[in-house]
Design an enzyme around this catalytic site. Sequence first.
Site, PDB file in Angstrom:
ATOM      1  N   HIS A 108       0.504   1.802  -4.462  1.00  0.00           N
ATOM      2  CA  HIS A 108       1.133   2.866  -3.675  1.00  0.00           C
ATOM      3  C   HIS A 108       1.381   4.046  -4.589  1.00  0.00           C
ATOM      4  O   HIS A 108       1.708   3.870  -5.757  1.00  0.00           O
ATOM      5  CB  HIS A 108       2.462   2.364  -3.091  1.00  0.00           C
ATOM      6  CG  HIS A 108       2.947   3.211  -1.972  1.00  0.00           C
ATOM      7  ND1 HIS A 108       3.656   4.367  -2.182  1.00  0.00           N
ATOM      8  CD2 HIS A 108       2.786   3.088  -0.631  1.00  0.00           C
ATOM      9  CE1 HIS A 108       3.919   4.905  -1.011  1.00  0.00           C
ATOM     10  NE2 HIS A 108       3.397   4.166  -0.053  1.00  0.00           N
ATOM     11  N   ASP A 156       1.204  -2.992   3.916  1.00  0.00           N
ATOM     12  CA  ASP A 156       0.069  -3.563   4.633  1.00  0.00           C
ATOM     13  C   ASP A 156      -0.304  -4.960   4.170  1.00  0.00           C
ATOM     14  O   ASP A 156      -1.107  -5.629   4.816  1.00  0.00           O
ATOM     15  CB  ASP A 156      -1.154  -2.651   4.488  1.00  0.00           C
ATOM     16  CG  ASP A 156      -0.996  -1.397   5.316  1.00  0.00           C
ATOM     17  OD1 ASP A 156      -0.330  -1.479   6.356  1.00  0.00           O
ATOM     18  OD2 ASP A 156      -1.534  -0.352   4.920  1.00  0.00           O
TER      19      ASP A 156
END
Length: 381
Positions: free
Chosen positions: A263, A317
């Site tokens: 991320h 996710d």
Amino acid sequence: MSQTEIPAGLADVPVTKTAISDIDGKNATLFYRGIPVQVLARESSFEETSWLLLKGDLPTQRELANFHFDLRSRRKVHYRLLEALKNFPESGHPMDALQASVAALGLFYPSRNVSDAAANWEASLRIIASMPTLVAAFARLRSGEMPIEPHPDLDHAANFYYMLFGKEPSASVRKVIDACLILHAEHHMNASTFTARVAGSSLANPYQVIAAAVGSLSGPLHGGANEEVLEQLKEIGSPDRVQAWLEQKRASNPSFKVMGLGHRVYKVKDPRATVLQDLAERVFAESTRPILYDVAVELEKACLPIYGPKGVFPNVDFYSGVVYSALKIPTDLFTPIFAIARVSGWLAHWFEQLQNNRIYRPDAPYIGKQNVTYTPLEKRP
Ligand code: ACO
């Protein structure tokens, strides 16, 4: 600023100020309007969280009741829009269908004057309420089934499940879907939110703003990652194959990326991944624990010593796909569900953008050819 000073992907470059959400990537915290997302996932509902994002404060009982009513009364979409969905190719991706149909909502319920605050709110209600209907309708139509009308007595999460499967979810399944929607509702200046703000800055209408954001979310480096995570887990197949799979992938491609890891902001495990994993554990305790969940847990363990030192850990996710797949939701609906949730964040950013708007027009130093002579076509080699 010289070309070498431009951070790729605008990493760490402030583009605006925001009062909507805040992330601390080192301490794994995420706040919506000052409230930790874990608290909202546990205590709140998607509707209440949406109000919080859009309006800035938690609603009163009366405001929430009215908001529920306003959303429920706007869930049905124009029959001609359903006719349009019927004519989309069955093999088309539901994100493409969603983007086209959100833009088409603007044809049926136009709202082009963005200086009209009442019209903006009306369009926002329409968009939030309609997106689950559009996603569920396309999902059924492509399999030759009739769309199911929205259920007036069910909340946002339960109604979506109902329109998809024709039956009401159990209380625990409803809670999981609702929590997933809350966890995905907002996330600061990500690619799709920035897209919404850029589109909004031109005073585009709200349907176009959201259609632009849906397009941005669809990419595999953003919302589309949740589908790829599930494909990856299926490809691995079982926990004992994780190590060999990872070694083979890394050997054949040095820049190989494990989907669901990494991320731009979080350099630790994404707090939403932790909440989702807890939810997954609870759902699987009540039903069969899917093997893909064990694969995911094993993959996280195997990746830790390799990618952990780079600050690359599971993002939201990583576990969402396993949860959705356990609920028998088709893989290609994972990203549309993300969009159904994130629309509240996008709209909150659109309102914030309009409050103090100036059209986005960044710079890009020119590095191309100079003074090139135009050679007529017939004289070109
Ligand atoms: N697997 C393996 N290595 C990774 C991964 C990954 N998933 N993510 C980052 N890295 C490595 C990079 O190769 C890079 O290594 P290097 O320094 O040796 O070159 C280092 O970690 C830094 O990564 P960046 O690419 O600079 O990270 P960036 O901020 O540009 O990208 C992104 C973030 C796009 C999320 C990236 O981590 C990625 O592609 N992840 C996989 C796709 C994914 O899960 N996307 C969902 C994001 S969350 C969301 O949108 C809801």
